[in-house]
Design an enzyme around this catalytic site. Structure first.
Site, PDB file in Angstrom:
ATOM      1  N   CYS A 263      41.529  20.652  30.294  1.00 12.22           N
ATOM      2  CA  CYS A 263      41.723  19.231  30.562  1.00 12.22           C
ATOM      3  C   CYS A 263      43.154  18.789  30.235  1.00 12.22           C
ATOM      4  O   CYS A 263      44.082  19.203  30.906  1.00 12.22           O
ATOM      5  CB  CYS A 263      40.668  18.416  29.823  1.00 12.22           C
ATOM      6  SG  CYS A 263      40.466  16.741  30.473  1.00 12.22           S
ATOM      7  N   HIS A 347      35.690  20.804  32.207  1.00 15.09           N
ATOM      8  CA  HIS A 347      35.199  21.138  30.870  1.00 15.09           C
ATOM      9  C   HIS A 347      34.185  22.278  30.946  1.00 15.09           C
ATOM     10  O   HIS A 347      32.999  22.042  31.204  1.00 15.09           O
ATOM     11  CB  HIS A 347      34.565  19.914  30.214  1.00 15.09           C
ATOM     12  CG  HIS A 347      35.552  18.919  29.727  1.00 15.09           C
ATOM     13  ND1 HIS A 347      36.003  18.891  28.423  1.00 15.09           N
ATOM     14  CD2 HIS A 347      36.210  17.925  30.368  1.00 15.09           C
ATOM     15  CE1 HIS A 347      36.891  17.915  28.270  1.00 15.09           C
ATOM     16  NE2 HIS A 347      37.030  17.316  29.444  1.00 15.09           N
ATOM     17  N   GLU A 349      32.826  23.917  28.630  1.00 14.17           N
ATOM     18  CA  GLU A 349      31.909  23.997  27.485  1.00 14.17           C
ATOM     19  C   GLU A 349      30.536  23.412  27.763  1.00 14.17           C
ATOM     20  O   GLU A 349      29.637  23.495  26.924  1.00 14.17           O
ATOM     21  CB  GLU A 349      32.519  23.320  26.255  1.00 14.17           C
ATOM     22  CG  GLU A 349      32.544  21.804  26.298  1.00 14.17           C
ATOM     23  CD  GLU A 349      33.699  21.226  27.086  1.00 14.17           C
ATOM     24  OE1 GLU A 349      33.823  20.000  27.143  1.00 14.17           O
ATOM     25  OE2 GLU A 349      34.496  22.013  27.653  1.00 14.17           O
TER      26      GLU A 349
END
Length: 364
Positions: A263, A347, A349
């Site tokens: 990001c 992202h 994750e």
């Protein structure tokens, strides 16, 4: 939580007015208004430090159904300026819930409104772009609110990274609840905290990585002195062009140690490699963003939260674009052709989004 009904107003700098009902703290807050298209995961949205300086409107029609739990926070507290919903669900239904959303917002001093026509608001932002706004409770003079929005600081004018970064280094050991294959040889990683989400740290820990988090202003020499195997640059809020001093430190690391970005970290790497960035009209905010991975040919559904982007035409010849957003063709990932440097705009994750890109943390 039994409280009297309090009216509220959302005023945009272009004069657009929305009226609703307060479901958070009483008061007034200014910030850039953006919309998030996630159908779930509002707790992760609230606690994502990348939303610092912004008022977030959820496009999902009902928010609050699953309450708040003690496990899903992405940081120690909410960092956004305000929260907007179409309908607040006062009846939470989840065995994990320990608190209602309303109580959580009130306790953390977040001004929030429900009964807002979020469909009209979203269409307006899509047409006019993200803009400054005021969210306020109680009876207010709407002209005064519009003036307050016009006079509010722009997102590009503020250094929100300094507000959210850690003040001291610390180690992280907690793994994520879903499985990631461990490496046979654990690595040591230093993570620059520009507003890092706990999901990133959990994924790294799940890979058997020894994680140390350092402040955003950590020098390249102090990082190298710790002898890490990799350096990760985290997500974070605001305009990357305000982070010139940080970019200069990252330049000193590139070529000496592998560097990975997510990001805002991706944008910082791009700037350090000689590319440029620009502000998107209304950004990408949600957990349903389609991205083409050019290295595998797969389309990955990703979680995203950013208002700035790397300019494709500025990417240097020695850098390859590895990922592209399928909605608007913007750059979503880059890799240096000769140096161990790569990054993604989304992202991986998966907090609170899908796991399509979880193998990002396996890349070496």
């Amino acid at each position: 939580m039994n409280r009297r009904i309090i009216s509220g107003t959302l005023a945009l700098e272009d004069g657009k007015i929305f009226h609703g009902v307060s479901v958070g703290a009483e008061g007034l807050a200014t910030g850039e208004i953006v919309f998030n298209t996630s159908m779930t995961g509002y707790q992760e949205v609230l606690t994502d430090p990348s939303y610092s300086g912004q008022i977030v409107a959820m496009t999902a029609p009902q928010i609050g159904n699953t309450g708040i739990n003690e496990e899903d926070d992405e940081s120690e507290k909410p960092r956004l300026k305000g929260f907007v919903m179409r309908e607040y669900s006062a009846h939470m239904s989840s065995w994990r819930a320990t608190e209602s959303l309303e109580s959580y917002l009130f306790r953390n001093h977040i001004v929030a409104l429900s009964e807002i026509d979020t469909r009209t608001l979203t269409r307006h932002i899509r047409s006019s772009g993200a803009m400054r706004a005021v969210i306020a409770t109680g009876k207010r003079d709407v002209d005064a609110l519009v003036d307050a929005a016009k006079n509010a600081s722009r997102l590009e004018e503020c250094d929100y990274v300094d507000d959210v970064t850690t003040r001291r280094s610390y180690s992280w050991r907690e793994a994520c609840p879903w499985s990631i294959q461990h490496h046979e040889t654990p690595k040591t990683v230093i993570v620059y905290d520009f507003g890092v989400k706990r999901g990133i740290l959990r994924c790294l820990a799940s890979c058997g990585v020894k994680v140390t988090v350092v402040p955003a202003n950590a020098s390249a020499e102090s990082v190298m002195a710790a002898h890490p195997d990799w350096v990760y640059l985290s997500n974070g809020p605001g305009d990357p062009l305000r982070l010139g001093a940080i970019v200069e430190e990252i330049k000193k690391l590139i070529g000496r140690i592998p560097v990975v970005g997510i990001c805002l970290g991706h944008q910082i790497i791009a700037l350090a490699l000689g590319a440029s960035t620009y502000k998107l009209k209304f950004g990408h905010h949600g957990i349903n963003q389609p991205v083409l991975n050019h290295e595998t040919g797969r389309v990955e559904i990703t979680s995203q939260n950013h208002g700035f982007c790397v300019a494709r035409e500025s990417v240097p010849e020695e850098v390859t674009v590895t990922h592209t957003h399928l909605n608007d063709g913007t750059v979503e990932g880059i890799r240096h052709k000769y140096l161990p440097v790569f990054s993604v705009q989304f992202h991986p994750e998966a907090a609170a989004g899908p796991h399509d890109s979880a193998d990002f943390f396996q890349k070496r």
